[in-house]
Write an enzyme that holds these catalytic residues in place. Structure first.
Site, PDB file in Angstrom:
ATOM      1  N   LYS A  37      40.983  43.762  26.794  1.00  0.00           N
ATOM      2  CA  LYS A  37      41.523  45.126  26.724  1.00  0.00           C
ATOM      3  C   LYS A  37      42.898  45.204  27.372  1.00  0.00           C
ATOM      4  CE  LYS A  37      37.994  46.922  28.874  1.00  0.00           C
ATOM      5  NZ  LYS A  37      37.202  45.691  29.013  1.00  0.00           N
ATOM      6  N   THR A  38      42.999  44.638  28.552  1.00  0.00           N
ATOM      7  CA  THR A  38      44.284  44.689  29.247  1.00  0.00           C
ATOM      8  C   THR A  38      45.311  43.849  28.496  1.00  0.00           C
ATOM      9  OG1 THR A  38      43.121  45.013  31.334  1.00  0.00           O
ATOM     10  CG2 THR A  38      45.412  44.342  31.488  1.00  0.00           C
ATOM     11  N   ASP A  93      44.966  52.084  30.842  1.00  0.00           N
ATOM     12  CA  ASP A  93      43.955  51.054  31.132  1.00  0.00           C
ATOM     13  C   ASP A  93      42.824  51.679  31.967  1.00  0.00           C
ATOM     14  OD1 ASP A  93      42.738  48.603  31.153  1.00  0.00           O
ATOM     15  OD2 ASP A  93      44.273  47.576  32.338  1.00  0.00           O
ATOM     16  N   GLU A  94      41.659  51.048  31.968  1.00  0.00           N
ATOM     17  CA  GLU A  94      40.510  51.500  32.767  1.00  0.00           C
ATOM     18  C   GLU A  94      40.243  52.990  32.547  1.00  0.00           C
ATOM     19  OE1 GLU A  94      38.749  49.324  34.368  1.00  0.00           O
ATOM     20  OE2 GLU A  94      40.074  47.644  34.811  1.00  0.00           O
ATOM     21  N   GLN A 152      31.741  49.869  33.116  1.00  0.00           N
ATOM     22  CA  GLN A 152      32.497  49.567  34.336  1.00  0.00           C
ATOM     23  C   GLN A 152      32.968  50.836  35.039  1.00  0.00           C
ATOM     24  OE1 GLN A 152      35.168  46.029  34.337  1.00  0.00           O
ATOM     25  NE2 GLN A 152      34.767  46.024  32.147  1.00  0.00           N
ATOM     26  N   ARG A 179      33.864  39.306  36.956  1.00  0.00           N
ATOM     27  CA  ARG A 179      35.170  38.862  37.440  1.00  0.00           C
ATOM     28  C   ARG A 179      35.270  37.341  37.371  1.00  0.00           C
ATOM     29  NH1 ARG A 179      37.461  42.365  35.873  1.00  0.00           N
ATOM     30  NH2 ARG A 179      35.434  42.962  35.084  1.00  0.00           N
TER      31      ARG A 179
HETATM   32  P1  ATP Z   1      38.178  43.922  32.152  1.00  0.00           P
HETATM   33  O1  ATP Z   1      37.148  44.744  31.448  1.00  0.00           O
HETATM   34  O2  ATP Z   1      37.555  43.104  33.222  1.00  0.00           O
HETATM   35  O3  ATP Z   1      39.360  44.718  32.573  1.00  0.00           O
HETATM   36  P2  ATP Z   1      39.690  43.056  29.882  1.00  0.00           P
HETATM   37  O4  ATP Z   1      38.918  43.516  28.703  1.00  0.00           O
HETATM   38  O5  ATP Z   1      40.847  43.863  30.280  1.00  0.00           O
HETATM   39  O6  ATP Z   1      38.686  42.839  31.083  1.00  0.00           O
HETATM   40  P3  ATP Z   1      41.524  40.874  29.922  1.00  0.00           P
HETATM   41  O7  ATP Z   1      41.712  40.811  31.378  1.00  0.00           O
HETATM   42  O8  ATP Z   1      42.592  41.456  29.094  1.00  0.00           O
HETATM   43  O9  ATP Z   1      40.120  41.579  29.607  1.00  0.00           O
HETATM   44  O10 ATP Z   1      41.192  39.429  29.344  1.00  0.00           O
HETATM   45  C1  ATP Z   1      40.222  38.599  29.948  1.00  0.00           C
HETATM   46  C2  ATP Z   1      40.684  37.151  29.888  1.00  0.00           C
HETATM   47  O11 ATP Z   1      40.611  36.669  28.562  1.00  0.00           O
HETATM   48  C3  ATP Z   1      42.116  36.982  30.313  1.00  0.00           C
HETATM   49  O12 ATP Z   1      42.239  35.777  30.996  1.00  0.00           O
HETATM   50  C4  ATP Z   1      42.863  36.940  29.011  1.00  0.00           C
HETATM   51  O13 ATP Z   1      44.065  36.253  29.124  1.00  0.00           O
HETATM   52  C5  ATP Z   1      41.876  36.199  28.119  1.00  0.00           C
HETATM   53  N1  ATP Z   1      41.995  36.560  26.694  1.00  0.00           N
HETATM   54  C6  ATP Z   1      42.029  37.783  26.162  1.00  0.00           C
HETATM   55  N2  ATP Z   1      42.115  37.729  24.823  1.00  0.00           N
HETATM   56  C7  ATP Z   1      42.165  36.415  24.494  1.00  0.00           C
HETATM   57  C8  ATP Z   1      42.265  35.692  23.248  1.00  0.00           C
HETATM   58  N3  ATP Z   1      42.340  36.298  22.077  1.00  0.00           N
HETATM   59  N4  ATP Z   1      42.259  34.353  23.316  1.00  0.00           N
HETATM   60  C9  ATP Z   1      42.176  33.718  24.509  1.00  0.00           C
HETATM   61  N5  ATP Z   1      42.082  34.321  25.695  1.00  0.00           N
HETATM   62  C10 ATP Z   1      42.077  35.662  25.697  1.00  0.00           C
HETATM   63 MG    MG Z   2      41.266  44.930  32.055  1.00  0.00          MG
END
Ligand code: ATP
Ligand code: MG
Length: 743
Positions: free
Chosen positions: A46-47, A233-234, A264, A612
């Site tokens: 997402k981020t 975000d969040e 979350q 995490r």
């Molecule tokens: P959270 O809910 O904990 O905030 P998030 O959904 O924001 O998580 P991110 O932090 O954006 O998730 O991504 C999680 C990890 O996966 C990061 O290390 C990111 O670089 C990696 N990632 C995200 N998308 C891809 C992708 N398409 N291919 C490879 N790695 C990815």
């Molecule tokens: Mg995130």
């Protein structure tokens, strides 16, 4: 960031940054027009979608950097976004509207301050100042502060502000019976006082901006012209006023993209409303909703454990989550049972050293605790091992205000001539000693070349003080004499606990209704526990002085230590999750105040914690925690039982406790009980530093007792060796049982 051919799009001609996304993520990044909600589980990118979307907006020349409003939750995400944008621009990005809700609002409000009766140089008040001001307002209104503590009003005002309700919007239904129905009027008076002083409190930053945007269409139109795109975000943790602010700003172009995860949501205690997710689709009809289902962060066992845990919550929006990693078969989640919190800290320390030896960087390791006081045991261990660490989103244990205060009390106890320490505590809690009294004290000290404590005594005797201040100071000085005298007899742990109670210091925090106060009280208990690890008071004071000294100024590789709340959005290779015990996690306070809902929020917090971890998650529970030199046993957290067995490897280390003369209570046998943590005293062996000066028969409710200072009274409740007594000639108090005699 990794190389990124994970999901190469058809055609292959896409820019590099898009090639690093999967199909759904790409859809979320490329759907630039109109409202978009990305609802997806932890670690699904997402981020990454948000940062890439920002980049994409610039690359496709849809917007200049200053035309994008981005609300991030962590500094790390803000930094990443700034770096990404700078890289695309080929120069440091400036003028970005990127930050937390409060920071963004403060910046906007400076431009429109006059619309709410402030000037652009307004001061942002901290909680202390807020409280002082609120009390003045209440005083002026003739409110009996004893009957209606200001903290109650403060909390109510905060709730109103979190919901975007200015005084004139408080409806009778929203009003409370606080101070005989005068809360609304007091709120109005407080706001007007703030305005007179050209001040805004934290909640005002959001509230004022929402009021301005609501009431001044030309201002709103101006911001609409500026912000073509909004990124959030969040999103699951926004409260109502934040939502209103976003909705107002998004009305113009309707290009708002929110990403979040209902599983979350962990800030309801700060007014976050999960309903904002549901509201989004209603307020922005035709919003596109994208779901991301591949988790790229964690190995299969970690994801499996986290998903199994969160499945115990009801009322979820429901999402699919599968691993998107190739190395899916990683280590199982470790669940380690330990004898006590010290052993837990030792276990964590050993594994960290082992990880370091096998080449892991400290920056990739985190210890995530439920409650702030828990950091102490780990900090001590890390210092002993020489492992550099930082406490993220908070202070190191011995730097926290309440711990510095408690230290100052003990320093005066040990060393009456410690002027610095005495100055810190002489009017904390408030004893009515103002600047004049302090000046007189200093004058005497200087003229007679004596320490401040002696000068204080002279001031009391010499009649330089009157009324309450004189009484209070005299009581404090007598207190110190009494506590000092009690040291050889009672031992430093009991005396320290008594001192903090009798000096009124503990009460100061008990009466404080700020959200931090309970945590501060827990820190004070932990402080007493730490004290119990030392033979003497002097030994402890020296230890702390040395610990404070080891403040490495290196920017080098460091481990992160933080609360689960502060860990949101972050990721680490190796994550330690200690203290999974009933009462601590799930936290008893959360459950007492929130019931089943509170429990579900605790479970979401556990889900946040587990997710995490990229490669290794080590969860642990200690069977015993020491409280005031006594032991209380703990029941393992119910969350441990909720982790699916196939993803978990359980380890015990009861063998490590073998050489101790203590009966191991079988707390790990009847696991998973729903009982709250129940303290129980266990006779400890000779290794225990502080022997309990026990009554042959424990005191019971109804016993008549005698206290040297407070006289006769009746026991009204017993909490381990601390006893509440209804004194006949004095206010009811909580005292150590060893200070009581049966009468
Ligand atoms: P959270 O809910 O904990 O905030 P998030 O959904 O924001 O998580 P991110 O932090 O954006 O998730 O991504 C999680 C990890 O996966 C990061 O290390 C990111 O670089 C990696 N990632 C995200 N998308 C891809 C992708 N398409 N291919 C490879 N790695 C990815
Ligand atoms: Mg995130």
């Amino acid at each position: 960031m990794s190389g990124g051919m994970e999901a190469s799009p058809a055609g292959g001609a896409a820019p590099d940054y898009l090639a690093r996304l999967n199909a759904e993520q790409r859809e979320a990044v490329e759907s630039l027009d109109g409202p978009l909600l990305v609802l997806a589980g932890a670690g699904t990118g997402k981020t990454r979608v948000l940062t890439t979307r920002f980049a994409h907006l610039l690359m496709t020349q849809r917007a200049f950097p200053g035309q994008v409003l981005s609300v991030t939750f962590t500094n790390k995400a803000a930094r990443e976004m700034r770096e990404r944008v700078s890289a695309i621009l080929g120069r440091p990005a400036e003028g970005l509207w990127l930050g937390t809700f409060h920071a963004l609002c403060a910046r906007m409000l400076r431009r429109h301050a006059e619309l709410v009766g402030l000037t652009s140089g307004f001061t942002i008040l901290d909680t202390d100042d807020q409280m002082r001001l609120l009390k003045q307002v209440m005083d002026a209104a003739g409110i009996d502060l004893k009957r209606w503590p200001a903290q109650g009003l403060m909390a109510q005002v905060q709730r109103w502000k979190d919901r975007g309700i200015a005084p004139d919007r408080v409806t009778p239904a929203e009003d409370t019976d606080y101070a005989g129905g005068r809360a609304r009027a007091l709120y109005a008076a407080y706001q007007s006082r703030l305005r007179d002083l050209n001040c805004a409190d934290f909640g005002d930053l959001m509230l004022h901006m929402v009021e301005i945007l609501r009431g001044h269409p030309e201002v709103l139109a101006d911001w609409h012209r500026r912000f073509r795109y909004i990124l959030v975000d969040e999103y699951q943790d926004t409260n109502l006023v934040q939502y209103l602010w976003l909705r107002l700003l998004a009305q113009g172009h309707r290009n708002i993209c929110c990403v979040g995860d209902d599983d979350q949501s962990i800030y309801s205690w700060r007014g976050a409303e999960i309903e904002n997710i549901l509201r989004f689709e209603k307020d922005f009809p035709n919003a596109r909703v994208v779901r991301l289902e591949s988790n790229y962060r964690s190995t299969k066992p970690i994801l499996g454990a986290a998903s199994g845990l969160i499945a115990h919550n009801s009322g979820r929006l429901g999402k699919t989550l599968r691993t998107g990693r190739n190395d899916a078969d990683g280590d199982k989640v470790r669940v380690v049972s330990l004898w006590d919190s010290e052993e837990e800290a030792r276990m964590v320390g050993e594994r960290i050293e082992a990880a370091q030896r096998s080449g892991h960087k400290l920056a990739e390791i985190a210890i995530l605790v439920r409650a702030g006081f828990q950091t102490r045991a780990f900090e001590e261990r890390l210092i002993t091992l020489g492992v550099p660490y930082r406490v993220v989103g908070g202070l190191k244990f011995y730097e926290r205000a309440e711990i510095r205060d408690a230290m100052a009390y003990l320093r005066v106890l040990a060393q009456p001539a410690d002027d610095l320490a005495f100055e810190r505590i002489v009017n904390t809690p408030k004893r009515g000693l103002g600047d004049t009294a302090m000046r007189k004290m200093h004058e005497i000290a200087r003229a007679e070349r004596i320490p401040l404590t002696m000068a204080a005594a002279k001031l009391v005797q010499g009649g330089g003080l009157a009324g309450k201040a004189k009484m209070a100071l005299s009581e404090l000085l007598h207190g110190f004499a009494r506590w000092r005298e009690g040291l050889p007899r009672e031992g430093h742990v009991v005396v320290a606990a008594t001192l903090l109670d009798e000096s009124g210091y503990t009460d100061m925090w008990k009466h404080d209704k700020s959200p931090e106060a309970p945590g501060r009280l827990d820190n004070l208990k932990e402080f007493i526990r730490a004290l119990g690890e030392f033979e003497t008071l002097a030994g402890f004071l020296e230890h702390v002085a040395l610990v404070m000294e080891t403040d490495e100024n290196s920017n080098g590789d460091r481990l992160s230590l933080m609360t689960l709340h502060a860990a949101k959005g972050l990721e680490f290779d190796m994550v330690f999750l200690p203290g999974w015990e009933e009462g601590l996690f799930p936290h008893s306070r959360a459950m007492e105040e929130g019931g089943e809902k509170g429990l579900e929020e605790e479970r979401r917090l556990a889900y946040v914690g587990l997710t995490r971890a990229r490669k290794q998650a080590i969860v642990s529970a200690a069977a015993n925690r020491r409280i005031y030199g006594n032991w209380s046993s703990s029941i393992p957290s119910r969350f441990l039982d909720e982790l699916p067995a196939e993803h978990v490897q359980r380890e015990g280390s009861t063998g490590m406790a073998r050489n101790r003369v203590v009966d191991m209570p079988s707390v790990f046998t009847g696991a998973g009980g729903l009982m709250a943590r129940k303290p129980r005293t266990i006779e400890a062996g000779a290794w225990e530093v502080q022997a309990r000066p026990a009554h042959a028969e424990p005191l019971q409710v109804g016993d008549r007792v005698f206290h040297k200072k407070f006289g006769y009274g009746t026991v009204t409740s017993v909490d381990d060796n601390r006893v509440d007594v209804d004194f006949e000639k004095s206010d009811p108090k909580r005292v150590m049982d060893s200070f009581l005699e049966r009468a």
